[in-house]
Design a protein around this motif. Structure first.
Motif, PDB file in Angstrom:
ATOM      1  N   SER A 139      14.512  70.126 -17.705  1.00  0.00           N
ATOM      2  CA  SER A 139      13.319  69.735 -16.962  1.00  0.00           C
ATOM      3  C   SER A 139      13.374  68.246 -16.677  1.00  0.00           C
ATOM      4  CB  SER A 139      12.080  70.073 -17.799  1.00  0.00           C
ATOM      5  OG  SER A 139      10.912  69.763 -17.085  1.00  0.00           O
ATOM      6  N   ILE A 141      15.099  67.538 -21.756  1.00  0.00           N
ATOM      7  CA  ILE A 141      13.853  67.283 -21.036  1.00  0.00           C
ATOM      8  C   ILE A 141      13.768  65.788 -20.760  1.00  0.00           C
ATOM      9  CG2 ILE A 141      12.622  69.327 -21.885  1.00  0.00           C
ATOM     10  CD1 ILE A 141      11.258  67.571 -23.971  1.00  0.00           C
ATOM     11  N   ILE A 142      13.453  65.482 -19.525  1.00  0.00           N
ATOM     12  CA  ILE A 142      13.466  64.094 -19.039  1.00  0.00           C
ATOM     13  C   ILE A 142      12.149  63.858 -18.312  1.00  0.00           C
ATOM     14  CG2 ILE A 142      14.661  62.480 -17.509  1.00  0.00           C
ATOM     15  CD1 ILE A 142      17.241  64.056 -18.032  1.00  0.00           C
ATOM     16  N   ASP A 143      11.496  62.769 -18.649  1.00  0.00           N
ATOM     17  CA  ASP A 143      10.141  62.481 -18.163  1.00  0.00           C
ATOM     18  C   ASP A 143      10.190  61.730 -16.819  1.00  0.00           C
ATOM     19  OD1 ASP A 143       7.364  62.283 -18.246  1.00  0.00           O
ATOM     20  OD2 ASP A 143       7.301  61.055 -20.057  1.00  0.00           O
ATOM     21  N   ASN A 144       9.070  61.173 -16.411  1.00  0.00           N
ATOM     22  CA  ASN A 144       8.937  60.495 -15.120  1.00  0.00           C
ATOM     23  C   ASN A 144       9.635  59.133 -15.090  1.00  0.00           C
ATOM     24  OD1 ASN A 144       7.159  62.569 -14.579  1.00  0.00           O
ATOM     25  ND2 ASN A 144       5.322  61.317 -14.611  1.00  0.00           N
ATOM     26  N   VAL A 147      12.431  57.917 -15.036  1.00  0.00           N
ATOM     27  CA  VAL A 147      13.613  57.620 -15.851  1.00  0.00           C
ATOM     28  C   VAL A 147      14.777  57.327 -14.906  1.00  0.00           C
ATOM     29  CG1 VAL A 147      15.312  58.686 -17.411  1.00  0.00           C
ATOM     30  CG2 VAL A 147      12.843  58.992 -17.811  1.00  0.00           C
ATOM     31  N   ALA A 198      15.692  64.609 -25.488  1.00  0.00           N
ATOM     32  CA  ALA A 198      14.407  64.383 -24.823  1.00  0.00           C
ATOM     33  C   ALA A 198      14.277  62.906 -24.490  1.00  0.00           C
ATOM     34  CB  ALA A 198      13.260  64.809 -25.742  1.00  0.00           C
ATOM     35  N   ILE A 199      13.910  62.607 -23.262  1.00  0.00           N
ATOM     36  CA  ILE A 199      13.879  61.218 -22.779  1.00  0.00           C
ATOM     37  C   ILE A 199      12.522  60.945 -22.160  1.00  0.00           C
ATOM     38  CG2 ILE A 199      14.930  59.596 -21.170  1.00  0.00           C
ATOM     39  CD1 ILE A 199      17.505  61.330 -21.389  1.00  0.00           C
ATOM     40  N   ALA A 200      11.759  60.047 -22.774  1.00  0.00           N
ATOM     41  CA  ALA A 200      10.406  59.775 -22.281  1.00  0.00           C
ATOM     42  C   ALA A 200      10.424  58.800 -21.104  1.00  0.00           C
ATOM     43  CB  ALA A 200       9.537  59.252 -23.411  1.00  0.00           C
ATOM     44  N   ALA A 201       9.274  58.622 -20.503  1.00  0.00           N
ATOM     45  CA  ALA A 201       9.139  57.948 -19.216  1.00  0.00           C
ATOM     46  C   ALA A 201       9.681  56.527 -19.211  1.00  0.00           C
ATOM     47  CB  ALA A 201       7.671  57.923 -18.809  1.00  0.00           C
TER      48      ALA A 201
END
Lengths: 347, 347, 347
Positions: free
Chosen positions: A209, A231-234, A236, A249-252
């Motif tokens: 995602s 999962i990759i956030d906004n 990035v 998992a990678i945050a914004a």
């Protein structure tokens, strides 16, 4: 959803559970514990919200055994309430599953669109694109030449996928993200920058995602790879030739410079950064705003810039807050020594 | 590409070179040193990759004279192998050069589209737009009123250029970037923010490259200026009235607040920031995540927040890692002095 | 604009003013103090620009009483020159006010488009959308099902608003921003991430302005809320369930993690960050690149990471620059004590 439907759904998903409550259930959606009504499903995960559990009116509460005595509502007792809640939330709120090609879409004549796919208004699909069953392509998306999508991919509006990139099954790309753009590859020569064409691809695994307006650059010669379950956030940024390992998992607003290799099951909090050509072990957690400047060979939590193990960073941070005090201590020490010297000379 | 074509290409680009190898060449593309086959061109630049040079099967290796003995492959010996590689990579992978106007494009009747241009599906071009020869406008782009493009510009999908902005020749705008949006100009009044219309433009020079989803705001009254030969990566923010000097390079997620003036040949690593109204000298390098809070009058490398010369920052960073140790040293000193005082009194 | 028109405009906006100058005015636009001609309006706010005020040729200068003697130009004396300038700049540069629906737009048959609205080329409007009077929807925008817009909203090109989101009156969304995308909600289970459908909305108040390529995620179960009068710059990330209080200003590339609650009249400088589930009091100012890791109960200025009151941070920062010196001081102290000990023993 009635009780027998619920039990069947749990069984299909191989969930171990215990149900405590009435036989008459009529559940219509998921809701927040505090506001849920007798037709709504809530979950309880956070011991700080015990008061809300005691007063909830939810038609069903998903929770762990240890908390089941705190409510008289219908209870679904499971090991991982958040997970079971997620499954039920998906059941009540499935991804769109429209079908057909909007007449305004521009689809190259060479492309076979399965009948189970939806191609929204103003979508552009270039020649050689391969689409798996059940893909949902929202309005305004662009799929460049020879792009491949697996089954049941969902693309939000205005997504761009450049030529030759490959997505696995059940990949979600949120609105405005750009997959396979040209990265930052330039050779310096006499005060100018000479562009290096980027001819690798972006390869995205299954169940990935990717967030709104995120950018993932294509590889220079080889590929940029996002493995399964990431999962990759906004917002990035993932540069050329980066590899992100399975389940990370990678945050914004986090960024990865070129050719960094990230292991499996890593977590990056928001606004973190990783410089180029590093190797990051499996199971690393990088805290918010941290900047990784050296390869990390051990799993564990890292903080600060340059990033160091979070435990050390915390000690230093406490000291850093006391720098003013330390400076005064040093001044006092200097004064004390002066006085001692004087006293010594007098003797 | 055969040997005579190669030699002619090098001569056209005024490259000094020495060729060592066979006369029979049949090169079809560029590739990575490690994986290149006998029909592929690779380059060698990084002494750490000597083992790969020794074992490469490339049809041609571009390298410096000092390394030419390490391989028996055909060799092209030049001063700047990366530059020559870039030129050859461009030769084998030219930018798109389609022609024609897609029927779904919405082009204002006042606009003359040269026959050498390509206007992709769903592109919108407003009145008064001027297009140079050979421009490639990908699907979904928006060009506002009176936008001017020089020759051979390439716009990726879904690029937005707002009214009155001006691009030079050979400008590359990657997908989703926004040129000339309204910046952050508001006057505070009684708890509200009153919008200041931004009526300046964005002026972009020749040979500029701008990354995916980057935003460059128009000037307030005067113009935001990106000079010739600048390269700007993904998700960069450039605020109103900023000027970026010739040949500067800006890595991903860096931001410039309003009215900052950046000199020529500067480099900003990823996630750096510059506060407003500063002047940055020519030849400054700002390291990753650094924040520039004062004007920088001297060229050189700067790090940290607030940014200071990198050498000083490194010394402080080493010390900062030892803060815990320093605190204990101070404690020891205090103890020693106490003991000394006691001994002194006893005497 | 002639003098009587100017006076009427000021009176309509309830501005207290004094006019000093000629009766013959013919003002055509706003301009910078330094370059303004006799037909242009400039303002003076910055005492550092006194020389420019003395030499300006502007047809009208807006300024405070205390500076009115510094120019012989026509003068409009007001309490808040920047505010009055903003109003006049808006008067001369109104937002677009086109009307009609471009034939290429795809508007669901259920949607009533007021005659005062403009729907640009390739816009997609899904079923159930409600549009207030006077809305301007630029090319390539996407409005999902049941989106509601108040009066006089302006959407730049390629804006995305996902289903069910609500905008108040006079909301400005700059190009490429994404409102209501799915946020980062996933439940971990056996090395995978299970998606939590995000079924809350984004609710945006009146007079809100949101920058280019900014992303604001929809709520998980409840709503993400941006209150009246907020201004948000480019490439900002606002996660699910965040609330931004009335009149707050957020500069570029700042990020808010999930469920943070920001008070009224707060200011965030560029590249700041806020971790999840915090409460930030009214009237807080967070400086550039600062990272807020704890709730802030007191108004005031905060800096650094973790963010602390700016005054403390500045003292520590000064000390941090001197860490190298402090280390040497400690070394000297250790040496002094050694010598003292020796002397003491000798006695």
């Amino acid at each position: 959803m009635q009780k027998d439907e619920l039990l069947e759904f749990l069984s299909q998903n191989e969930i171990e559970f215990e149900y405590q409550g009435k036989d008459a259930l009529a559940l219509t959606k998921v809701a927040d514990l505090e506001k849920a009504t007798s037709q709504e499903i809530a979950f309880f995960n956070d011991p700080k919200r015990k008061e809300q559990l005691k007063s909830t009116q939810a038609g069903l509460v998903i929770l762990k055994a240890e908390f089941s005595d705190l409510t008289v509502c219908n209870r679904l007792i499971v090991k991982n309430p958040y997970y079971v809640y997620a499954l039920l939330a998906q059941k009540f709120n499935p991804l769109p599953s429209q079908k057909g090609i909007h007449p305004s879409a521009v689809v190259d004549g060479s492309v076979v669109v399965p009948a189970s796919c939806y191609i929204g208004p103003n979508v552009v699909i270039e020649s050689g694109v391969l689409l798996g069953e059940g893909c949902q392509i929202s309005a305004g998306c662009y799929l460049g030449k020879n792009v491949t999508l697996g089954k049941n991919c969902y693309l939000g509006p205005n997504v761009v996928i450049m030529n030759d990139c490959v997505l696995g099954d059940e990949v979600i790309l949120q609105a405005g993200c750009v997959i396979g753009g040209e990265g930052f590859g330039f050779a310096p020569q006499a005060g100018q920058w000479i562009r290096i064409p980027q001819i690798g691809r972006v390869i995205i695994g299954n169940h990935v995602s990717i967030g709104n307006n995120t950018t993932i650059d294509r590889g220079t010669l080889q590929d940029t790879v996002i493995e399964d379950d990431c999962i990759i956030d906004n917002l990035v940024h993932i540069a050329h030739n980066v590899k992100i390992g399975q389940g990370s998992a990678i945050a914004a607003q986090t960024g990865f410079a070129g050719s960094s290799q990230v292991g499996k099951q890593c977590i990056f909090a928001g606004q973190a950064g990783v410089v180029g050509h590093l190797k990051i072990s499996d199971g690393v957690m990088v805290m918010a705003k941290a900047g990784v400047t050296h390869s990390l060979k051990q799993p564990g939590s890292y903080s600060g810039f340059p990033a160091i193990p979070t435990g050390e960073w915390q000690k230093n941070t406490v000291r850093a807050k006391n720098l003013q005090k330390m400076a005064l201590q040093i001044k006092d020490l200097e004064q004390s020594i002066k006085e001692l010297k004087n006293q010594l000379e007098e003797k």
